[in-house]
Design a protein around this motif. Sequence first.
Motif, short mmCIF file in Angstrom:
data_model
loop_
_atom_site.label_atom_id
_atom_site.label_comp_id
_atom_site.label_asym_id
_atom_site.label_seq_id
_atom_site.Cartn_x
_atom_site.Cartn_y
_atom_site.Cartn_z
N SER A 84 -13.83 78.65 -32.99
CA SER A 84 -14.96 77.71 -32.92
C SER A 84 -16.29 78.37 -33.28
N GLU A 85 -16.23 79.61 -33.76
CA GLU A 85 -17.42 80.35 -34.20
C GLU A 85 -18.40 80.61 -33.05
N GLU A 86 -17.87 80.73 -31.85
CA GLU A 86 -18.68 81.09 -30.68
C GLU A 86 -18.38 82.57 -30.38
N TYR A 87 -19.00 83.42 -31.17
CA TYR A 87 -18.59 84.82 -31.23
C TYR A 87 -18.98 85.63 -30.00
N VAL A 88 -20.07 85.29 -29.38
CA VAL A 88 -20.47 86.02 -28.17
C VAL A 88 -19.44 85.81 -27.06
N LEU A 89 -18.99 84.57 -26.91
CA LEU A 89 -17.99 84.27 -25.88
C LEU A 89 -16.63 84.86 -26.23
N SER A 90 -16.26 84.80 -27.49
CA SER A 90 -14.96 85.38 -27.87
C SER A 90 -14.98 86.88 -27.61
N ASP A 91 -16.07 87.54 -27.95
CA ASP A 91 -16.18 88.98 -27.71
C ASP A 91 -16.12 89.28 -26.21
N PHE A 92 -16.74 88.42 -25.41
CA PHE A 92 -16.71 88.60 -23.96
C PHE A 92 -15.28 88.58 -23.43
N HIS A 118 -17.10 90.31 -34.29
CA HIS A 118 -18.34 90.90 -34.80
C HIS A 118 -18.48 90.65 -36.30
N LEU A 119 -17.37 90.75 -37.02
CA LEU A 119 -17.41 90.54 -38.46
C LEU A 119 -17.82 89.11 -38.79
N TYR A 120 -17.24 88.13 -38.09
CA TYR A 120 -17.56 86.73 -38.36
C TYR A 120 -19.00 86.40 -37.96
#
Length: 217
Positions: A84-92, A118-120
């Motif tokens: 879903s392009e919510e990269y901060v949450l995915s990284d968390f 991080h790449l996306y």
Amino acid sequence: MIKHFSLKSIFMFSICFFVACGNKENEAIYNQPASFWYEGIFKNIRLGNLETADSYFSSLQSEHINSPLLPEAMLALGQAHLTSEEYVLSDFYFKEYLKRYGNDNNADYISYLRLKSHLYAFRNASKDQQFMTDTILLIQEFTEKYPNSRYIPFVNEMEVKFVLGQNELNASIARVYEKNGQKEAEEIYKDRIEVELQEATKPTPSKIPWYMVLLNW
């Protein structure tokens, strides 16, 4: 008088009814078995309700801190937020998974997923120097820890993209100092450019938004 009493009784009954329903609803969202929260997480992921899925996960780990369902739920949420392009949450989620459940069998894969997030996010962070620096350090840490990982070729490619991005940023900063006549600062940022990689790859410059052009970028 009787009519007034009847209306009042109906009104009071309605209040009691809704209060009772509210209490039942509150009871329904607390103290549930781990399977209830787990199924709710995946149901809401399928529906695209990631905020609700996050809330269900919070309840799962709060009420069932040692549940064997937690690792799979955490990984699924990380991947859902990545999609879903919510990269901060995915990284968390990936970072937390590594801390809690990382082992010799899965650590390189989860670390790779972190780097993918991080790449996306990179396309939205081309001017974020700290973001690129931190990511390059993560990439270098990956290659040191997992030199034989199947994901090494992909991670090496990520490193090239981030270093080139960093080159572009340093060149942009150097141009700003050049325009302002600050020769020493200009040379500092020019020296940070990986010239060999730049010449070998000959990357296409990123499209600079009009408002950044106005700011001398």
